[in-house]
Design a protein around this motif. Structure first.
Motif, PDB file in Angstrom:
ATOM      1  N   LYS B 686      -2.636 -13.574   9.039  1.00 28.86           N
ATOM      2  CA  LYS B 686      -2.589 -12.127   8.873  1.00 28.86           C
ATOM      3  C   LYS B 686      -2.159 -11.683   7.480  1.00 28.86           C
ATOM      4  O   LYS B 686      -0.979 -11.554   7.193  1.00 28.86           O
ATOM      5  CB  LYS B 686      -1.664 -11.538   9.933  1.00 28.86           C
ATOM      6  N   MET B 687      -3.160 -11.452   6.651  1.00 26.76           N
ATOM      7  CA  MET B 687      -2.882 -10.928   5.307  1.00 26.76           C
ATOM      8  C   MET B 687      -2.791  -9.400   5.372  1.00 26.76           C
ATOM      9  O   MET B 687      -3.451  -8.776   6.189  1.00 26.76           O
ATOM     10  CB  MET B 687      -3.991 -11.367   4.354  1.00 26.76           C
ATOM     11  N   PRO B 688      -1.981  -8.810   4.513  1.00 32.25           N
ATOM     12  CA  PRO B 688      -1.787  -7.360   4.584  1.00 32.25           C
ATOM     13  C   PRO B 688      -3.093  -6.583   4.391  1.00 32.25           C
ATOM     14  O   PRO B 688      -3.920  -6.940   3.547  1.00 32.25           O
ATOM     15  CB  PRO B 688      -0.825  -7.072   3.424  1.00 32.25           C
ATOM     16  N   THR B 689      -3.237  -5.527   5.170  1.00 33.19           N
ATOM     17  CA  THR B 689      -4.353  -4.596   4.993  1.00 33.19           C
ATOM     18  C   THR B 689      -3.851  -3.387   4.191  1.00 33.19           C
ATOM     19  O   THR B 689      -2.665  -3.312   3.854  1.00 33.19           O
ATOM     20  CB  THR B 689      -4.861  -4.094   6.360  1.00 33.19           C
ATOM     21  N   THR B 690      -4.767  -2.461   3.946  1.00 35.28           N
ATOM     22  CA  THR B 690      -4.368  -1.222   3.257  1.00 35.28           C
ATOM     23  C   THR B 690      -3.220  -0.528   3.985  1.00 35.28           C
ATOM     24  O   THR B 690      -2.392   0.119   3.354  1.00 35.28           O
ATOM     25  CB  THR B 690      -5.527  -0.208   3.242  1.00 35.28           C
ATOM     26  N   MET B 691      -3.185  -0.662   5.316  1.00 38.85           N
ATOM     27  CA  MET B 691      -2.185   0.048   6.113  1.00 38.85           C
ATOM     28  C   MET B 691      -0.812  -0.616   6.028  1.00 38.85           C
ATOM     29  O   MET B 691       0.191  -0.012   6.386  1.00 38.85           O
ATOM     30  CB  MET B 691      -2.619   0.095   7.581  1.00 38.85           C
TER      31      MET B 691
END
Lengths: 168, 759, 282
Positions: B686-691
């Motif tokens: 799980k890489m960071p998303t815009t959110m």
């Protein structure tokens, strides 16, 4: 399995292809047509680098069968703008320093294009832009300059509405 | 150039490769194709540690469309590796991790190659395996490499059994220091495997030409290192290997070492056709070069007034089945553990161990986040216990100008206090607990600008444009645009006048590579040298042409001037081309090694840091008091960049590095269970998303260094070092829970609170 | 790996193709899960029968109920004007299915038929007492969604049956719904826990929970206590729900944490519903 004829409309041009039924649209674009502006990575709709527009809406071409695009209009990054006539989103991405390695950028720009087309007439908030782009991963930028570029492009597209319709 | 107002350097100019990238025209290695190429796929081990009892490729070979199937028995038994030559192209009769390559297939389509891989028959004889790095150290633990003592290795590393390298750093007398201490604190921290997460998979196409040379188009960060490594693996002189990097979609240290290139080269040789090999997400998460997990123990003695007196620590680093950069990474962790604090008595030890898990590598600031998480979490724990504000506690102990570093080197251009104060002011440190469930944290660090040499060729063309030929690839950071800005500045041209050539080891000058925060720094220095030589050439040419003294000739605004004589740079280049072969120069650069005290280091491959930088991060976040969910409101970075060559792309480095750091802190982890990766896909890695990303506020501190171009310091790696500690410290304030293991998931916070409520 | 691709021009034709090929055929809605399952070699259908272009993508209403066509996309649900008030949970759930690119393709029917315990829209539909409409060789039938779902990956659908629509009554004006989802990130998550709640001011309560058992479940015992006790019983409803679930430990979360989330999220979802009814929040 034998190949079947498939006519696709990509960037306003029609293509007469022979494809195997299980081929993804991504595979047809990259391997059959050499249109490598659409990128390839996770192949499971998690990263968004393969995003294209299908009837104007952003979709992951990696899990869309080419057959599912039959009779519909496809726009790839190659159809958005070219170096002499950049789309305002492309221009804004460059001017705001939103491009680093650039591998996610075609998908990111097309995701943004589909979103901005839906919010024609108003400039989206930062939160709305972040929500809209959340299906496309970027590992270089931390997204900040991408979000800024999309908002700047939205402002410009609103002041020149005739530009907004190009290639859509 | 002192006192001179820069025209190009220091400006927010657009990168040189931007238009190609936004229009989809920029060709990456993953996009590259050759007519008639085959597709390669790899058979990988399903066992974590086993002897291969039977391997039968007959059915795979017989499939229509299969051109080649290769196993260890088809190629020379050559071992290769960064520090220790412990790895082979295909498992050498024993597999040491799930996912290790056993055979490779080249076929006319990817689907046929995949079918052929499935058709290979294999039987294993399981061997006892070890997965836990502490268990790997115990006597009687299964040996990952039974023949470890026969391997060739760099002599610096102290090896034995499962220990692939041990190093020490320290000085003074820690026991005496502890004896003087008012209080002594001991903590243990653990960190996890995280993947660099470049969006472009690793990809290579190899093709052999009529001279028996192999050309490999790939997305390596280190084309020259790749060339040498491939020559070794292919048993060829290095001159027979040519590496070309068309374009690269991020690397972050994950594309330093051979990954798919050797498979492509061997398959191409055997099939006599070009072969392309590209990784899948599953392969990336099982056999790549992720950041190593570590266990860091730290014992610290302090005086009553909050001065550090003694520190003792150990970094235990899990290399996985092959050492790669692990021993060096573990050693470099010791400097991170030491700084940026004055400590009279230090005794640090690093231990890198083998386990039956996937290999690991040098993800951005290797060792940085792991050791910094430990030291900066502990700084807060100590400050809280002493009742001193954590910022104040740090300020009492940080390095000052002229202090000695951990290896006795003299520290100059020290800016840690300024970074800390600026970050603290920006986050509003005076109000650390703005609301219930909300808190602020701070962490600081130091880091090096990696050395290694750079060469550039620079040519001024008869149309006045300038060609820059460097052996360093543009990873995406903008470093080559930065170097080109320096070159344009030095030659009095515009950035748009500079063209950058593709990196090709046959024609590009050597560069140590796009790694270690060194690219803009080192290539920039080489550009200054090349420009100086070009100005000399222009001076000599025009002094003779105009019959004027050499030192009267100067370069200004794309013209060469002497008194009332003036000729455009284009005409001068044209004149040179007609009369003397053209204006072309070779500029080189290398950083001097600092003087250090050898008695303070043992078995350490990098005893003292070159061109260190300082940085502080501060964060303001909330923790959901029930679910443990963390929401980051603001994130501030104050980083000393020495001189901001292009502030836009420096901010980009900081924003992106923080994103990777936030990923490591809150969500990312390659999860192993008995040697099996449980989340080998991007659904569950799980890489960071815009959110997930806050805005990152960048404060660029510019305290010039002595070695960099215009005082610049390395920028790229540091931003991912402090997020784990800064966020952990803020979470402790916001939730009352101190989590000492990464990632700090909502689950860990919530369950810890639950356990505490139950006590 | 390959299959024949069928593009029938009517629902009856699609059913006929399915009857001809039996278990070797699969209906293709958006394909956002099916294609991944095929690529991962978890399933290997020999025939894919496209349901595109058969008129199943409309969202309609009669006097008393809403009918969502199985091929309606999550994007269509998110933007539907009738779902922005009492039925807000529908938009809240559809809005967090994958990324925008997935929501433009993935369908309501696919989300249901897939029978993933973590399907985001399913708990919302359960709280609306939705029924599914199935058409197959033996004709058309409707089933309560709660009966349609059997367990992970299994439903009452027969191989030749197409889920054509999902229907539910229009909620009264003095009612509200809410949907909450927990995952490690703030987007692009498969639910670690998802919770839907539906409250009517006369006291009627519906609670459904995803990713906490082998299928999405309603929690009648928790509903009953809310119907009796109102807002004061929300926390207890959460505790009851947590006890009744049977979550698993996996790479995404532990069973223990999932239970904690169920308790917290049920209480919060009910609170949001109550606030919405009272006009305290949107």
């Amino acid at each position: 399995m034998s190949r079947q004829p498939l006519d696709l409309t990509i960037n306003g041009e029609s293509y007469q292809l022979m494809v195997e039924p299980h081929w993804s649209l991504l595979q047809v674009l990259r391997r059959e047509l050499g249109m490598t502006g659409t990128k390839e990575n996770c192949l499971e709709a998690e990263c968004g680098v393969c995003t294209v527009l299908l009837d104007g809406k952003a979709v992951n071409s990696c899990i869309l069968l080419a057959e599912q695009a039959r009779g519909r209009s496809i726009v790839t990054i190659e159809g958005l703008g070219d170096p002499e006539h950049l789309h305002p989103l492309q221009r804004a991405f460059i001017d705001h320093g939103a491009v680093q390695c650039g591998y996610c950028i075609p998908g990111m720009i097309l995701t943004a294009k589909s979103f901005l087309d839906e919010c024609r007439g108003h400039v989206p908030s930062e939160a709305e832009v972040r929500e809209a782009l959340s299906g496309t991963l970027c590992r270089c930028t931390g997204y900040q300059k991408i979000v800024e570029a999309v908002i700047a492009a939205a402002r410009q597209l609103n002041s020149w509405p005739e530009e907004a319709g190009r290639a859509s | 150039m002192s006192g001179y107002q820069h025209r190009v350097a220091g400006k927010r100019l657009n990168r040189l490769d931007g238009i190609g990238k936004v229009t989809g025209k920029h060709v990456y290695a993953a996009d590259f194709a050759l007519p008639g190429m085959l597709f390669g796929k790899i058979l990988r081990s399903s066992e974590p540690h086993a002897r291969i009892r039977r391997l039968d490729v007959a059915k795979a070979r017989a499939l229509p469309g299969v051109r080649t199937v290769l196993t260890a028995s088809d190629i020379p038994a050559i071992r290769f590796g960064t520090a220790i030559k412990d790895r082979s192209v295909f498992a050498d009769g024993v597999v040491r991790f799930r996912g290790e390559a056993i055979a490779a297939v080249a076929a006319t389509s990817l689907e046929i190659a995949e079918a052929a891989v499935r058709a290979i028959e294999i039987e294993y004889e399981p061997l006892p395996a070890v997965f836990d790095p502490e268990e790997a150290l115990t006597s009687g633990a299964p040996l990952v490499h039974a023949g470890w003592s026969d391997y060739q290795a760099l002599p610096v590393f102290d090896r034995e059994g499962n220990v692939s390298g041990r190093a020490e750093l320290g000085g003074g007398d820690v026991e005496a220091g502890f004896a003087q201490s008012y209080r002594i604190y001991e903590h243990r921290f653990t960190t996890q495997h995280v993947h660099p997460g470049y969006t472009e998979p690793r990809s290579a196409i190899a093709s052999w030409d009529g001279n028996g040379d192999v050309i490999v188009w790939c997305n390596t960060q280190l084309p020259f290192d790749m060339k040498n490594m491939l020559a070794e693996v292919l048993d060829l002189p290095a001159s027979k290997v040519r590496v070309i990097v068309p374009g690269i979609g991020g690397g972050f240290g994950g594309k330093l070492r051979v990954g798919v290139e050797h498979f492509a080269a061997w398959l191409a040789r055997a099939s006599k056709r070009p072969v392309k090999v590209m990784t899948t997400s599953e392969e990336e998460l099982t056999d790549a070069y992720p950041r190593q997990p570590t266990i860091v123990t730290l014992r610290t003695g302090v005086s009553r007034d909050g001065l550090l007196l003694a520190r003792q620590g150990r970094v235990l680093l899990d290399c996985g089945a092959y050492a790669n950069s692990g021993p060096a990474t573990a050693a470099i962790a010791l400097q991170v553990l030491a700084g940026p604090y004055r400590t009279p008595h230090l005794a640090f030890e690093s231990v890198a161990v083998y386990t039956n898990k996937g290999s690991t590598g040098s993800f951005r600031a290797p060792a940085g986040p792991m050791a910094n998480f430990a030291v900066e979490s502990q700084m807060d724990l100590i400050a809280d216990n002493l009742g001193i504000d954590p910022l104040e506690f740090r300020l009492r102990n940080v390095y000052r100008e002229g202090d000695k570093g951990p290896a006795g080197e003299t520290l100059t251009s020290v800016s840690i206090e300024e970074c800390l104060r600026k970050a603290a002011d920006a986050i509003g440190w005076h109000d650390r607990r703005p609301a219930h469930g909300r808190g602020k944290g701070i962490a600081c660090s130091w880091w090096l600008t990696t050395g290694g040499s750079s060469g550039v060729y620079v040519k001024i063309n008869p149309d006045g444009s300038v060609t820059l030929v460097s052996g360093a690839v543009e990873l995406g950071s903008g470093a080559i645009t930065g170097a080109a800005q320096i070159l344009a500045e030095e030659l009095g041209v515009d950035l748009a006048d500079v063209n950058v050539a593709e990196v090709d080891t046959h024609s590009s000058p050597y560069d140590y590579g796009a790694q270690g925060s060194r690219t803009a720094f080192s290539v920039g220095n080489a550009c200054i040298a090349a420009a100086k030589d070009l100005r000399r050439q222009i001076g000599e040419l025009m002094a003779a042409q105009w019959q004027v003294p050499i030192d009267s000739v100067r370069l200004e605004e794309k013209s060469v001037i002497s008194g009332d004589k003036r000729m455009s740079l284009a005409e001068v280049a044209s004149l040179s081309q007609r009369s003397g072969g053209g204006l072309i120069s070779h500029g080189t650069a290398i950083q001097p090694m600092p003087v250090f005290d050898p008695s303070k280091v043992k078995n350490h491959p990098l005893p003292a840091w070159t061109s260190h930088s300082f940085h502080a991060h501060a964060v303001d976040l909330s923790v959901d008091q029930v679910t443990g969910e963390v929401s980051i409101h603001r994130y501030v970075v104050a980083q000393d960049v020495g001189y901001a060559i292009n502030p836009t792309y420096i901010e980009g480095q900081i924003e992106g590095g923080v994103a990777q750091g936030i990923g490591q802190t809150l969500s990312e982890e390659i999860v192993y269970d008995q040697g099996r990766v449980m989340n080998a896909n991007l659904t569950d890695y799980k890489m960071p998303t815009t959110m997930d990303m806050p805005r990152v506020e960048c404060i660029l501190v510019e305290k010039p260094g002595v070695n960099g171009p215009y005082g610049a310091k390395g920028v790229g790696e540091p931003p991912c070092i402090q997020p784990p500690a800064a966020i952990a410290n803020a979470i402790a304030v916001a939730s009352g829970v101190r989590v000492c293991s990464l990632p700090i998931t909502a689950e860990k916070i919530a369950l810890e609170r639950l356990d505490r409520a139950a006590d | 790996m390959s299959f024949a691709f069928h593009r029938p021009d009517s629902i009856d034709a699609a059913i006929a193709v399915a009857r001809e090929h039996g278990a070797s055929a699969r209906f293709l809605a958006g394909g956002t899960d099916l294609i991944i399952q095929i690529n991962r070699r978890r399933i290997a259908p020999e025939h894919l029968i496209s349901l595109a272009g058969l008129g199943l993508d409309t969202i309609g209403e009669t006097g008393s109920e809403f009918v969502i066509g199985a091929m309606a996309t999550h994007d269509a649900v998110v933007g539907h004007p009738a779902f922005q008030k009492q039925l807000k949970a529908l938009t809240e759930a559809s809005a967090v299915v994958g990324g925008r690119q997935v929501r433009n393709i993935a369908t309501v029917g696919g989300n249901i038929v897939n029978a993933s315990p973590a399907a985001d829209l399913v708990p919302v539909l359960l709280t609306l007492d939705a029924t599914v409409e199935l058409r197959g060789g033996a004709g058309t039938r409707t089933l309560p969604l709660d009966r349609f779902l059997v367990e992970r990956g299994r439903t009452e659908r027969r191989p030749d049956e197409i889920l054509t629509a999902v229907r539910f009554d229009k909620p009264p004006a003095d009612s509200a719904t809410a949907f909450l989802k927990a995952g490690r990130r703030k987007a692009m998550e498969i639910s670690v826990i998802c919770v839907a709640a539906h409250l009517v001011s006369d006291g009627k309560a519906r609670i459904a929970i995803g990713a906490a058992a082998s299928r999405t479940l309603r929690v009648p015992a928790a509903e009953a206590i809310v119907e009796k006790g109102g807002r004061a019983a929300f926390a207890e409803a959460g505790r009851i729900a947590a006890r009744q679930m049977s979550p698993i430990d996996d790479v995404r979360a532990s069973a223990r944490y999932r239970r904690l989330l169920v308790a917290a999220m049920v209480e919060r979802a009910l609170g949001i519903c109550a606030d919405r009814i009272e006009g305290k929040s949107t």
